[in-house]
Design a protein around this motif. Structure first.
Motif, PDB file in Angstrom:
ATOM      1  N   MET A 119      12.098  -5.039 -10.317  1.00 36.42           N
ATOM      2  CA  MET A 119      13.095  -5.276  -9.276  1.00 36.42           C
ATOM      3  C   MET A 119      12.648  -4.698  -7.942  1.00 36.42           C
ATOM      4  SD  MET A 119      15.538  -7.204 -10.006  1.00 36.42           S
ATOM      5  CE  MET A 119      16.481  -6.831  -8.521  1.00 36.42           C
ATOM      6  N   ALA A 120      11.893  -3.593  -7.981  1.00 36.26           N
ATOM      7  CA  ALA A 120      11.353  -3.035  -6.738  1.00 36.26           C
ATOM      8  C   ALA A 120      10.459  -4.067  -6.054  1.00 36.26           C
ATOM      9  CB  ALA A 120      10.578  -1.756  -7.026  1.00 36.26           C
ATOM     10  N   GLY A 121       9.653  -4.766  -6.849  1.00 33.45           N
ATOM     11  CA  GLY A 121       8.820  -5.820  -6.291  1.00 33.45           C
ATOM     12  C   GLY A 121       9.633  -7.018  -5.855  1.00 33.45           C
ATOM     13  N   ALA A 122      10.622  -7.401  -6.650  1.00 28.24           N
ATOM     14  CA  ALA A 122      11.413  -8.607  -6.361  1.00 28.24           C
ATOM     15  C   ALA A 122      12.272  -8.449  -5.115  1.00 28.24           C
ATOM     16  CB  ALA A 122      12.291  -8.945  -7.566  1.00 28.24           C
ATOM     17  N   THR A 123      12.730  -7.230  -4.832  1.00 27.83           N
ATOM     18  CA  THR A 123      13.616  -7.014  -3.680  1.00 27.83           C
ATOM     19  C   THR A 123      12.850  -6.608  -2.428  1.00 27.83           C
ATOM     20  OG1 THR A 123      13.994  -4.727  -4.416  1.00 27.83           O
ATOM     21  CG2 THR A 123      15.602  -6.397  -5.094  1.00 27.83           C
ATOM     22  N   GLY A 124      11.521  -6.597  -2.496  1.00 24.82           N
ATOM     23  CA  GLY A 124      10.739  -6.287  -1.309  1.00 24.82           C
ATOM     24  C   GLY A 124      10.655  -4.819  -0.982  1.00 24.82           C
ATOM     25  N   PHE A 125      10.802  -3.952  -1.975  1.00 27.83           N
ATOM     26  CA  PHE A 125      10.678  -2.510  -1.752  1.00 27.83           C
ATOM     27  C   PHE A 125       9.268  -2.196  -1.242  1.00 27.83           C
ATOM     28  CE2 PHE A 125      10.340   1.964  -2.889  1.00 27.83           C
ATOM     29  CZ  PHE A 125      11.619   2.440  -2.673  1.00 27.83           C
ATOM     30  N   SER A 126       9.169  -1.256  -0.321  1.00 30.27           N
ATOM     31  CA  SER A 126       7.878  -0.898   0.261  1.00 30.27           C
ATOM     32  C   SER A 126       6.878  -0.509  -0.824  1.00 30.27           C
ATOM     33  CB  SER A 126       8.053   0.273   1.227  1.00 30.27           C
ATOM     34  OG  SER A 126       6.795   0.821   1.585  1.00 30.27           O
ATOM     35  N   TYR A 127       5.738  -1.205  -0.841  1.00 35.64           N
ATOM     36  CA  TYR A 127       4.743  -0.920  -1.886  1.00 35.64           C
ATOM     37  C   TYR A 127       4.133   0.466  -1.718  1.00 35.64           C
ATOM     38  CZ  TYR A 127       0.683  -1.162  -4.890  1.00 35.64           C
ATOM     39  OH  TYR A 127      -0.260  -0.883  -5.853  1.00 35.64           O
ATOM     40  N   ARG A 128       3.940   0.902  -0.487  1.00 36.19           N
ATOM     41  CA  ARG A 128       3.358   2.224  -0.270  1.00 36.19           C
ATOM     42  C   ARG A 128       4.275   3.329  -0.785  1.00 36.19           C
ATOM     43  NH1 ARG A 128       1.226   2.514   5.851  1.00 36.19           N
ATOM     44  NH2 ARG A 128       3.182   1.414   6.211  1.00 36.19           N
ATOM     45  N   VAL A 129       5.568   3.163  -0.557  1.00 33.97           N
ATOM     46  CA  VAL A 129       6.534   4.138  -1.085  1.00 33.97           C
ATOM     47  C   VAL A 129       6.544   4.075  -2.608  1.00 33.97           C
ATOM     48  CG1 VAL A 129       8.966   4.796  -1.162  1.00 33.97           C
ATOM     49  CG2 VAL A 129       7.952   4.040   0.991  1.00 33.97           C
ATOM     50  N   PHE A 130       6.573   2.856  -3.141  1.00 34.47           N
ATOM     51  CA  PHE A 130       6.587   2.693  -4.597  1.00 34.47           C
ATOM     52  C   PHE A 130       5.375   3.345  -5.241  1.00 34.47           C
ATOM     53  CE2 PHE A 130       5.043   0.416  -8.322  1.00 34.47           C
ATOM     54  CZ  PHE A 130       6.145   0.492  -9.163  1.00 34.47           C
ATOM     55  N   LEU A 131       4.188   3.096  -4.681  1.00 31.94           N
ATOM     56  CA  LEU A 131       2.961   3.627  -5.266  1.00 31.94           C
ATOM     57  C   LEU A 131       2.955   5.153  -5.256  1.00 31.94           C
ATOM     58  CD1 LEU A 131       0.171   3.114  -6.469  1.00 31.94           C
ATOM     59  CD2 LEU A 131      -0.739   2.996  -4.133  1.00 31.94           C
ATOM     60  N   ALA A 132       3.373   5.751  -4.144  1.00 30.72           N
ATOM     61  CA  ALA A 132       3.390   7.209  -4.045  1.00 30.72           C
ATOM     62  C   ALA A 132       4.334   7.820  -5.077  1.00 30.72           C
ATOM     63  CB  ALA A 132       3.800   7.632  -2.637  1.00 30.72           C
ATOM     64  N   VAL A 133       5.534   7.253  -5.192  1.00 31.98           N
ATOM     65  CA  VAL A 133       6.512   7.777  -6.153  1.00 31.98           C
ATOM     66  C   VAL A 133       6.045   7.527  -7.577  1.00 31.98           C
ATOM     67  CG1 VAL A 133       8.889   7.567  -6.993  1.00 31.98           C
ATOM     68  CG2 VAL A 133       8.421   7.504  -4.533  1.00 31.98           C
ATOM     69  N   ASP A 134       5.455   6.361  -7.815  1.00 30.00           N
ATOM     70  CA  ASP A 134       5.041   6.011  -9.171  1.00 30.00           C
ATOM     71  C   ASP A 134       3.891   6.885  -9.668  1.00 30.00           C
ATOM     72  OD1 ASP A 134       5.321   4.230 -11.474  1.00 30.00           O
ATOM     73  OD2 ASP A 134       3.327   3.521 -10.921  1.00 30.00           O
ATOM     74  N   VAL A 135       2.993   7.269  -8.781  1.00 33.17           N
ATOM     75  CA  VAL A 135       1.907   8.175  -9.181  1.00 33.17           C
ATOM     76  C   VAL A 135       2.495   9.509  -9.642  1.00 33.17           C
ATOM     77  CG1 VAL A 135      -0.018   9.559  -8.313  1.00 33.17           C
ATOM     78  CG2 VAL A 135       0.105   7.128  -7.776  1.00 33.17           C
ATOM     79  N   ILE A 136       3.463  10.027  -8.892  1.00 38.23           N
ATOM     80  CA  ILE A 136       4.127  11.272  -9.285  1.00 38.23           C
ATOM     81  C   ILE A 136       4.838  11.087 -10.623  1.00 38.23           C
ATOM     82  CG2 ILE A 136       5.949  12.909  -8.661  1.00 38.23           C
ATOM     83  CD1 ILE A 136       5.301  12.288  -5.719  1.00 38.23           C
ATOM     84  N   ALA A 137       5.537   9.949 -10.776  1.00 39.86           N
ATOM     85  CA  ALA A 137       6.270   9.674 -12.013  1.00 39.86           C
ATOM     86  C   ALA A 137       5.327   9.575 -13.206  1.00 39.86           C
ATOM     87  CB  ALA A 137       7.063   8.378 -11.873  1.00 39.86           C
ATOM     88  N   GLY A 138       4.177   8.917 -13.025  1.00 43.69           N
ATOM     89  CA  GLY A 138       3.214   8.783 -14.119  1.00 43.69           C
ATOM     90  C   GLY A 138       2.641  10.110 -14.551  1.00 43.69           C
TER      91      GLY A 138
END
Length: 222
Positions: free
Chosen positions: A129-148
């Motif tokens: 949904m982050a991708g589908a709603t146009g969420f900023s990829y740079r923000v997503f990547l930074a948060v996702d690295v921390i989450a992983g």
């Protein structure tokens, strides 16, 4: 064969193969696939290997984190490719989950991405949904690295902690650790849904850091 003899044979089998180099390759692949195909039990594998103690945690944790981040990014790209409208195709439960994910991404995107990583089905929907709603990829990547990184450390900690209590019975340590991880995931799911409730109405406020979806996703060309 008695139960004790069977358990001993299983433990010997685990010990014999847990340290093989291909195990890390398989782990990375499964963690990646689990990022967009939840039936693959990557968390169980991480917990189980951590309970065995091989590969060592300092190899196990980064490989699991790398695979998890790759899988989450694939889910993000799939969502961006499909768009929000096609994400809603499905049963009532799926539609409700998609609406919930969209709402939470608009209100508290980074927190939602971070916490959803611990919920197998939830993380796929949130990332897509982050991708589908146009969420900023740079923000997503930074948060996702921390989450992983946090997720892999959490899974390894459950496995090693269980093994320290159970002792040298690897099969029992794996079983207890996996059950504990599933139970914690279920509890987190309920807590998340209580803190971030679903509402029937759809919000139209823009996603923080987001870009508009391409117009062709919402209307057909003349």
């Amino acid at each position: 064969m008695t139960l004790a003899a069977w358990m001993y044979s299983i433990n010997q089998l685990i010990e014999a193969h847990a340290g093989e180099p291909w195990v890390l390759i398989a782990l990375a692949a499964l963690c990646t696939i689990d990022g967009f195909f939840p039936p693959v039990p990557s968390e169980s594998l991480v917990v189980g290997l951590a309970a065995v103690g091989r590969p060592p945690w300092w190899l196990l944790a980064p490989v699991a984190a790398l695979g998890a981040v790759c899988g989450d990014n694939i889910a993000f790209l799939i969502g961006r490719r499909l768009g929000h409208t096609r994400m809603l195709n499905g049963g009532r439960r799926r539609v409700k989950t998609v609406v919930w994910a969209r709402r939470q991404l608009r209100r508290r995107g980074p927190l939602c991405i971070l916490v959803a990583r611990y919920i197998p089905g939830g993380r796929v929907i949130v990332n897509a949904m982050a991708g589908a709603t146009g969420f900023s990829y740079r923000v997503f990547l930074a948060v996702d690295v921390i989450a992983g990184i946090l997720w892999s450390a959490y899974s390894v900690a459950i496995g090693t902690g269980t093994a320290s209590v159970v002792g040298g019975n690897h099969m029992l340590a794996m079983a207890v650790g996996i059950v504990l991880a599933v139970a914690i995931g279920a509890v987190l799911d309920q807590i998340l849904r209580r803190l971030m409730p679903v509402r029937a109405e759809a919000d139209e406020e823009p996603v923080p850091g987001a870009v508009d979806e391409p117009r062709e996703r919402h209307s057909h060309a003349a």
